[in-house]
Design a protein around this motif. Structure first.
Motif, PDB file in Angstrom:
ATOM      1  N   PRO A 138       9.920 -15.317   3.146  1.00 19.01           N
ATOM      2  CA  PRO A 138       9.912 -13.983   3.756  1.00 19.01           C
ATOM      3  C   PRO A 138       8.558 -13.281   3.730  1.00 19.01           C
ATOM      4  O   PRO A 138       8.137 -12.712   4.743  1.00 19.01           O
ATOM      5  CB  PRO A 138      10.951 -13.223   2.925  1.00 19.01           C
ATOM      6  CG  PRO A 138      11.909 -14.280   2.474  1.00 19.01           C
ATOM      7  CD  PRO A 138      11.071 -15.483   2.226  1.00 19.01           C
ATOM      8  N   ASP A 139       7.857 -13.305   2.615  1.00 19.56           N
ATOM      9  CA  ASP A 139       6.558 -12.629   2.536  1.00 19.56           C
ATOM     10  C   ASP A 139       5.548 -13.259   3.480  1.00 19.56           C
ATOM     11  O   ASP A 139       4.748 -12.554   4.126  1.00 19.56           O
ATOM     12  CB  ASP A 139       6.029 -12.664   1.100  1.00 19.56           C
ATOM     13  CG  ASP A 139       6.820 -11.748   0.170  1.00 19.56           C
ATOM     14  OD1 ASP A 139       7.546 -10.875   0.696  1.00 19.56           O
ATOM     15  OD2 ASP A 139       6.716 -11.906  -1.056  1.00 19.56           O
TER      16      ASP A 139
ATOM     17  N   GLN B  96       6.296 -12.185   7.065  1.00 20.89           N
ATOM     18  CA  GLN B  96       5.862 -10.816   7.339  1.00 20.89           C
ATOM     19  C   GLN B  96       4.349 -10.738   7.502  1.00 20.89           C
ATOM     20  O   GLN B  96       3.843 -10.017   8.375  1.00 20.89           O
ATOM     21  CB  GLN B  96       6.333  -9.895   6.209  1.00 20.89           C
ATOM     22  CG  GLN B  96       7.841  -9.688   6.174  1.00 20.89           C
ATOM     23  CD  GLN B  96       8.285  -8.802   5.025  1.00 20.89           C
ATOM     24  OE1 GLN B  96       7.454  -8.241   4.306  1.00 20.89           O
ATOM     25  NE2 GLN B  96       9.594  -8.677   4.844  1.00 20.89           N
ATOM     26  N   GLN B  97       3.637 -11.487   6.673  1.00 20.72           N
ATOM     27  CA  GLN B  97       2.169 -11.493   6.786  1.00 20.72           C
ATOM     28  C   GLN B  97       1.734 -12.079   8.127  1.00 20.72           C
ATOM     29  O   GLN B  97       0.816 -11.562   8.779  1.00 20.72           O
ATOM     30  CB  GLN B  97       1.564 -12.298   5.634  1.00 20.72           C
ATOM     31  CG  GLN B  97       0.033 -12.302   5.635  1.00 20.72           C
ATOM     32  CD  GLN B  97      -0.538 -13.167   4.530  1.00 20.72           C
ATOM     33  OE1 GLN B  97       0.208 -13.814   3.793  1.00 20.72           O
ATOM     34  NE2 GLN B  97      -1.857 -13.205   4.416  1.00 20.72           N
TER      35      GLN B  97
ATOM     36  N   ALA C  16       3.472 -12.129  10.986  1.00 18.08           N
ATOM     37  CA  ALA C  16       3.804 -11.196  12.049  1.00 18.08           C
ATOM     38  C   ALA C  16       2.827 -10.032  12.096  1.00 18.08           C
ATOM     39  O   ALA C  16       2.402  -9.597  13.176  1.00 18.08           O
ATOM     40  CB  ALA C  16       5.232 -10.678  11.868  1.00 18.08           C
ATOM     41  N   SER C  17       2.441  -9.527  10.935  1.00 21.99           N
ATOM     42  CA  SER C  17       1.528  -8.378  10.887  1.00 21.99           C
ATOM     43  C   SER C  17       0.117  -8.758  11.305  1.00 21.99           C
ATOM     44  O   SER C  17      -0.524  -8.051  12.101  1.00 21.99           O
ATOM     45  CB  SER C  17       1.526  -7.800   9.472  1.00 21.99           C
ATOM     46  OG  SER C  17       0.586  -6.746   9.362  1.00 21.99           O
TER      47      SER C  17
ATOM     48  N   THR D 221       9.143  -8.978  15.411  1.00 20.55           N
ATOM     49  CA  THR D 221      10.327  -9.724  14.992  1.00 20.55           C
ATOM     50  C   THR D 221      11.525  -9.310  15.841  1.00 20.55           C
ATOM     51  O   THR D 221      11.883  -8.131  15.893  1.00 20.55           O
ATOM     52  CB  THR D 221      10.636  -9.466  13.507  1.00 20.55           C
ATOM     53  OG1 THR D 221       9.517  -9.871  12.726  1.00 20.55           O
ATOM     54  CG2 THR D 221      11.873 -10.232  13.069  1.00 20.55           C
TER      55      THR D 221
END
Length: 599
Positions: A380-381, A384-385, A387-388, A394
C-alpha cells in the motif's frame, strides 16, 4: 383448572410477539428492533423485577447476551471463516464446485445439499456450516449461484442431517439424556435415522427446486462494462505451456481471456504472450498457466517484502493524467519497478483512445497515453508513493490479494478447531475461541481486519434473542404454555398429539432456544404420553425433531445467524422459506412416527 399466567409471563409473551411482528414487517432495521427489545426488557425488569430478584438483576438478564458463550462462539467462527477467505484456503474446493455448477447449476446445488446433509449426521451442525459457508460465498463471487439463493437451503439441509442421529446436535444429546433421567430407555445413535431419511426425501425437492426461487439475488449488478486489461504473460520454466501449444490448454482458462500474436509452434520458456481480459480473468489465467504478468524479479521482491513486513499485497487501478511523467513512455522504459517497487500487471486503453495516435516503442510495447488505466500491484505505501510521484489517480480502492502462503496453515487450524468439537471432546465455544486466537497469533487474520469479519447486525440480534429466551424461561411463560398444551392434547388422536407437540416445541425453539425447548418440552412430552397411554419414545422424538425445526427465524439457531449477513437476508426471508418447510417436516415426521410405532 389452569390459572392465568403471571404478568411477567404475559409481558414475555407480548415482547416475543412484538419482536416477531416488527421483524416480519421489515419497516425497521434488524439492529434497531433488537436494541429496542433489549431496552424494553432492561427497563421493564428494572421497574418490575422478577420475583425474588433485584432491579439490577433485570439489567444483567437484558444485557447477558453480549457476554454469552453463544455470541462469543459465533464471533470466533466468523473470524475463522474470514481467515479461510483471506488466505485463499478454500479456493480449490470453490473451483471444484464451480466446475460442477458450470456443468449444471441445479446438479451442483443438489450435490451440495446431499453432501451437507450427510456430513451433519456425524459432525455437529455448526462446524459443517462454518466449513461450507466461505466456499459458497467464494463460489458466488466466481460467477456461481448467488449466495442468497444457496445459503438458506444449505443451512436447512445441514439442520435436517443434524436431527438424524443423537450426536448430530448438542440438543439431540440433551433430549436423549433428559428422557433417560425420566425413565426411558437410552436411544442408540441411529435409532431414529430411518425416520429422518424418509422425511428428507420429501424435504430435499423443496430445498433444491422451490426454496432458491423464493429467495432474491443479492449480487450487485454491474451496470458498467468491466475494464479489459492487456498484459504480456511471461512463460516460466514450470509453466504448463512449456513445450506445448496454446490450443492444448485454452479450454482450461477463464471465459473472456484472449490472446493475440501467438507465436507458431511449441511455446518455450521466456516467451511473452500478449493476453487480455478482466482483472480477475488475468489473475486466474496467470495462476493456471504458471506465468508472470510482470518481471519475475519485482514480483518476488514484492512477495518477499510482504512476508518480512507482514503487510498484505494490494492491487489498484490508476489512470494516467496529463501531468504524468509516464506519457510517451513504454512500461519497460518507465522504470516503475526500480523507482517504486511496484509491478504494472496490465494496461487498459479506453475505447475513445483506441486507434488515436497510438505509438509503439522499438520493442513493440505500446506507449502510455493520457487516460490509460494501469493495473498496479504492490504494498500500500509503495502504491501511494507511485501514484503521488507520477501524477496518477486511483480509480478503484485497494483489493488485497489472498495470503496464499498461509492457506495450508489456516486449513489446519480450522480442522484442528472443528475436530475436537465434532467428537465431543471440548465445547464448540472453546475450540472456536482457540482457533481464532491461533489465527491471530500466526497472522492468518490480522487484528485490524476483524471488523470485516464480524457483522454488527448479527451480534445485536444474537444478544437480543438470548435475553428474550431467558425472559421466556425465567418468567414462567414456557412452563405455562407447556401446561396449557398438555391439557389440550388429551383430546387429540395420537398423530395429532405428536404434530401438536412438535409444532409447540418448534415455536419455542424458533423464539427462545433449542436448550429451552428441550428442557421444557421433554418432561411435558413424557407426561403427555403417560396421560394418553402412549409409548413415551415417539412423543420424546417429537420434541427432539421439533427442537431441530429451526428454519423460520434467524434467531432460532446460530447457523441461521452465521449466514444472515453473507446472504444479505432479511427476517422475512426466513419466515417465507422456513414456515412451509416446518409444516412439511411436521406433517411427514408425525405420519412416519405413527407408522413406525404403530400408533
Amino acid at each position: 383448572m389452569i390459572g392465568l399466567p403471571s404478568y411477567h409471563a404475559i409481558a414475555a409473551i407480548a415482547v416475543t410477539i412484538g419482536m416477531f411482528v416488527a421483524f416480519a414487517r421489515g419497516r425497521m432495521p434488524v439492529e434497531i428492533v433488537s436494541l429496542l427489545t433489549i431496552a424494553v426488557i432492561a427497563v421493564g425488569l428494572y421497574f418490575f423485577p422478577l420475583p425474588d430478584t433485584q432491579p439490577t438483576d433485570g439489567l444483567v438478564l437484558a444485557f447477558s447476551g453480549f457476554g454469552h458463550y453463544a455470541l462469543i462462539t459465533i464471533c470466533a467462527l466468523m473470524i475463522m471463516g474470514r481467515g479461510l477467505v483471506v488466505t485463499g484456503a478454500l479456493e480449490p474446493a470453490a473451483r471444484f464446485l464451480e466446475r460442477v455448477f458450470k456443468i449444471n447449476g441445479q446438479l451442483g446445488l443438489l450435490v451440495s445439499l446431499v453432501v451437507a446433509m450427510l456430513l451433519s449426521m456425524g459432525v455437529n451442525d455448526t462446524p459443517v456450516m462454518v466449513l461450507l459457508l466461505p466456499i459458497f460465498v467464494q463460489l458466488a463471487a466466481r460467477g456461481g449461484m448467488a449466495a442468497s439463493k444457496t445459503l438458506i437451503p444449505l443451512n436447512a439441509a445441514i439442520l435436517i442431517g443434524g436431527m438424524a442421529t443423537t450426536i448430530g446436535t448438542s440438543t439431540n444429546i440433551l433430549v436423549a439424556s433428559i428422557a433417560v433421567d425420566l425413565g426411558m430407555r437410552e436411544m442408540g445413535v441411529f435409532d431414529f435415522t430411518p425416520i429422518v431419511l424418509v422425511t428428507a426425501m420429501f424435504a430435499l425437492p423443496y430445498l433444491w427446486l422451490v426454496m432458491p426461487r423464493m429467495l432474491g439475488d443479492n449480487r450487485v449488478e454491474n451496470t458498467t462494462q468491466l475494464r479489459r486489461f492487456e498484459t504480456r504473460l511471461r512463460i516460466t520454466e514450470n509453466s504448463i505451456l512449456n513445450g506445448r501449444e496454446l490450443s492444448e490448454v485454452i479450454k482450461r482458462l477463464p471465459a473472456g481471456v484472449t490472446f493475440s500474436d501467438v507465436p507458431l509452434g511449441l511455446i518455450r520458456p521466456n516467451q511473452r504472450l500478449r493476453m487480455s481480459g478482466t482483472h480477475e480473468a488475468i489473475e486466474e489465467a496467470a495462476r493456471i498457466l504458471r506465468g508472470d504478468t510482470a518481471p519475475s524479479w519485482v514480483l518476488d521482491r514484492i512477495k518477499r517484502r510482504s512476508e518480512e513486513s507482514g503487510i498484505d499485497i494490494a492491487v489498484v487501478e490508476m489512470t494516467v493524467t496529463a501531468d504524468s511523467r509516464l506519457l510517451g513512455r513504454s512500461l519497460p522504459s518507465s522504470g516503475i519497478a526500480d523507482l517504486y517497487g511496484v509491478a504494472v500487471i496490465g494496461t487498459h486503453r479506453p475505447e475513445r483512445l483506441v486507434g488515436e495516435k497510438e505509438q509503439f516503442s522499438e520493442g513493440g510495447d505500446l506507449k502510455i497515453a493520457e487516460g490509460d488505466v494501469l493495473l498496479v500491484m504492490g504494498l500500500p505505501d509503495d502504491l501511494q508513493q507511485f501514484a503521488s510521484a507520477d501524477s496518477l489517480l486511483t480509480l478503484e480502492g485497494m483489493r488485497e490479494l489472498p495470503r496464499r502462503s498461509k492457506a495450508v496453515l489456516t486449513g489446519v487450524i480450522m480442522l484442528g478447531s472443528i475436530a475436537p468439537a465434532s467428537l465431543g471432546l471440548v465445547p464448540i465455544a472453546i475450540s472456536a475461541l482457540a482457533g481464532a486466537i491461533v489465527m491471530f497469533v500466526t497472522g492468518c487474520v490480522k487484528f485490524d481486519r476483524v471488523g470485516r469479519a464480524l457483522s454488527g447486525k448479527v451480534i445485536v440480534l444474537v444478544a437480543a434473542s438470548i435475553a428474550l429466551g431467558k425472559l421466556v424461561l425465567d418468567s414462567g411463560a414456557a412452563d405455562w404454555i407447556g401446561t396449557v398444551m398438555a391439557m389440550g392434547l388429551a383430546y387429540l388422536s395420537p398423530a395429532a398429539a405428536l404434530a401438536a407437540v412438535m409444532l409447540s416445541v418448534t415455536f419455542l425453539t424458533n423464539f427462545a432456544s433449542n436448550a429451552t425447548a428441550a428442557t421444557v418440552g421433554t418432561p411435558i412430552a413424557f407426561a403427555i404420553a403417560n396421560r394418553l397411554g402412549l409409548p413415551p419414545e415417539p412423543m420424546v422424538l417429537a420434541v427432539l425433531f421439533g427442537c431441530n425445526l429451526c428454519y423460520a427465524t434467524p434467531i432460532a439457531y446460530q447457523t441461521n445467524m452465521l449466514i444472515m449477513s453473507e446472504g444479505s437476508y432479511e427476517f422475512r426471508d426466513y419466515i417465507r422459506t422456513g414456515v412451509p418447510l416446518v409444516l412439511l417436516m411436521v406433517t411427514v415426521l408425525s405420519a412416519t412416527l405413527v407408522v413406525t410405532y404403530g400408533l
